[in-house]
Write a protein that holds these residues in place. Structure first.
Motif, short mmCIF file in Angstrom:
data_model
loop_
_atom_site.label_atom_id
_atom_site.label_comp_id
_atom_site.label_asym_id
_atom_site.label_seq_id
_atom_site.Cartn_x
_atom_site.Cartn_y
_atom_site.Cartn_z
N ALA A 250 12.07 3.53 34.85
CA ALA A 250 12.44 4.86 34.35
C ALA A 250 12.08 4.97 32.87
CB ALA A 250 13.93 5.09 34.55
N ARG A 251 11.82 6.19 32.44
CA ARG A 251 11.51 6.41 31.02
C ARG A 251 12.71 6.12 30.14
NH1 ARG A 251 8.21 11.48 32.52
NH2 ARG A 251 6.13 10.60 32.61
N LEU A 252 13.90 6.47 30.62
CA LEU A 252 15.12 6.17 29.87
C LEU A 252 15.78 4.95 30.50
CD1 LEU A 252 16.55 9.78 29.57
CD2 LEU A 252 15.29 8.50 27.84
N THR B 2 10.13 8.75 35.61
CA THR B 2 9.68 7.35 35.47
C THR B 2 8.32 7.34 34.80
OG1 THR B 2 8.42 7.07 37.54
CG2 THR B 2 10.83 6.87 37.70
N ARG B 3 7.83 6.16 34.57
CA ARG B 3 6.51 6.00 33.93
C ARG B 3 5.37 6.35 34.89
NH1 ARG B 3 7.74 4.35 29.07
NH2 ARG B 3 9.54 3.02 28.74
N SER B 4 5.70 6.71 36.13
CA SER B 4 4.67 7.14 37.09
C SER B 4 3.88 8.32 36.58
CB SER B 4 5.31 7.53 38.43
OG SER B 4 5.85 6.42 39.08
N GLY B 5 4.52 9.20 35.84
CA GLY B 5 3.87 10.41 35.35
C GLY B 5 3.06 10.22 34.07
N GLU B 6 3.03 9.01 33.54
CA GLU B 6 2.25 8.74 32.33
C GLU B 6 0.79 8.50 32.69
OE1 GLU B 6 4.29 5.61 30.24
OE2 GLU B 6 6.04 6.89 29.88
N PRO B 7 -0.12 8.72 31.76
CA PRO B 7 -1.55 8.56 32.04
C PRO B 7 -1.87 7.17 32.63
CG PRO B 7 -1.24 9.58 29.90
CD PRO B 7 0.12 9.17 30.39
N GLY B 8 -2.63 7.20 33.70
CA GLY B 8 -3.07 5.97 34.36
C GLY B 8 -2.05 5.31 35.25
N GLN B 9 -0.86 5.88 35.39
CA GLN B 9 0.19 5.27 36.21
C GLN B 9 0.16 5.84 37.63
OE1 GLN B 9 2.29 2.73 35.36
NE2 GLN B 9 1.01 2.63 33.52
N SER B 10 0.99 5.28 38.50
CA SER B 10 1.01 5.69 39.90
C SER B 10 2.39 5.46 40.50
CB SER B 10 -0.03 4.88 40.69
OG SER B 10 0.31 3.51 40.67
N PHE B 11 2.54 5.86 41.75
CA PHE B 11 3.74 5.56 42.54
C PHE B 11 3.27 5.22 43.95
CE2 PHE B 11 3.12 10.12 42.81
CZ PHE B 11 3.28 10.41 44.15
N PRO C 92 19.17 7.36 39.59
CA PRO C 92 19.13 8.63 40.32
C PRO C 92 20.50 8.99 40.88
CG PRO C 92 17.32 7.21 40.99
CD PRO C 92 18.24 6.38 40.14
N GLN C 93 20.94 10.20 40.59
CA GLN C 93 22.23 10.65 41.10
C GLN C 93 22.22 12.17 41.19
OE1 GLN C 93 25.42 9.77 38.38
NE2 GLN C 93 24.04 9.81 36.64
N VAL C 94 23.06 12.67 42.08
CA VAL C 94 23.20 14.12 42.25
C VAL C 94 23.98 14.65 41.05
CG1 VAL C 94 24.17 15.95 43.69
CG2 VAL C 94 23.19 13.89 44.75
N VAL C 95 23.44 15.70 40.44
CA VAL C 95 24.14 16.35 39.33
C VAL C 95 24.30 17.83 39.65
CG1 VAL C 95 23.33 14.74 37.56
CG2 VAL C 95 21.98 16.77 38.07
N GLU C 96 25.27 18.45 39.03
CA GLU C 96 25.48 19.87 39.23
C GLU C 96 24.55 20.64 38.30
OE1 GLU C 96 29.05 23.15 38.99
OE2 GLU C 96 29.54 21.06 39.38
#
Length: 138
Positions: A86-88, A57-66, A93-97
């Motif tokens: 989300a960035r995309l 998500t955009r949480s990881g972008e500079p100046g962002q938060s969660f 969110p889902q479980v993937v193999e």
């Protein structure tokens, strides 16, 4: 019932701080009979969800938060990680193999195995929740 929440900067070091916050909130609830295993599970789930917030998500972008919410009562724990979008677009969110030799991709698998229940927040909120319950004493 006790509710606690706080925001963290979108930095990798915030994941450990979120884990400590959740563990503290569960342990400080006066009527909590949460077994140590539940606290451990809540910490691990929080770690996985916060890491995903930073990566996806955009949480990881500079100046962002969660923001992490934790609600504790005598029956269980509900945790929430609120994020920017989300960035995309339409990433759910889902479980993937995960490939056996990949170093990542197993976070939601762990959440799925450890949580009593988990899923996305309501359509007007970005983020993920988890529930942990435990047997009640007789």
């Amino acid at each position: 019932m006790s509710v606690a929440f706080t925001s963290f900067p979108g930095l990798p070091t915030s994941v450990a701080a979120a884990r400590r916050f959740v563990a503290g909130a569960i342990r400080l609830y006066p009527h909590s009979a949460a077994p140590g295993e539940v606290v451990d599970r809540a910490e691990l789930i929080t770690s996985e969800l916060c890491t995903n917030a930073l990566r996806h998500t955009r949480s990881g972008e500079p100046g962002q938060s969660f923001t992490v919410w934790i609600r504790v009562d005598e029956h269980g724990v509900r945790g929430e990680v609120h994020t920017p979008p989300a960035r995309l677009p339409h990433l759910i969110p889902q479980v993937v193999e995960a490939h056996p030799w990949c170093e990542s991709g197993r976070g939601l698998f762990l959440v799925d195995q450890l949580a009593t229940k988990w899923g996305t927040l309501t359509p007007w909120q970005n983020g993920v929740f988890f529930l942990l319950t435990w047997p009640q004493p007789r």
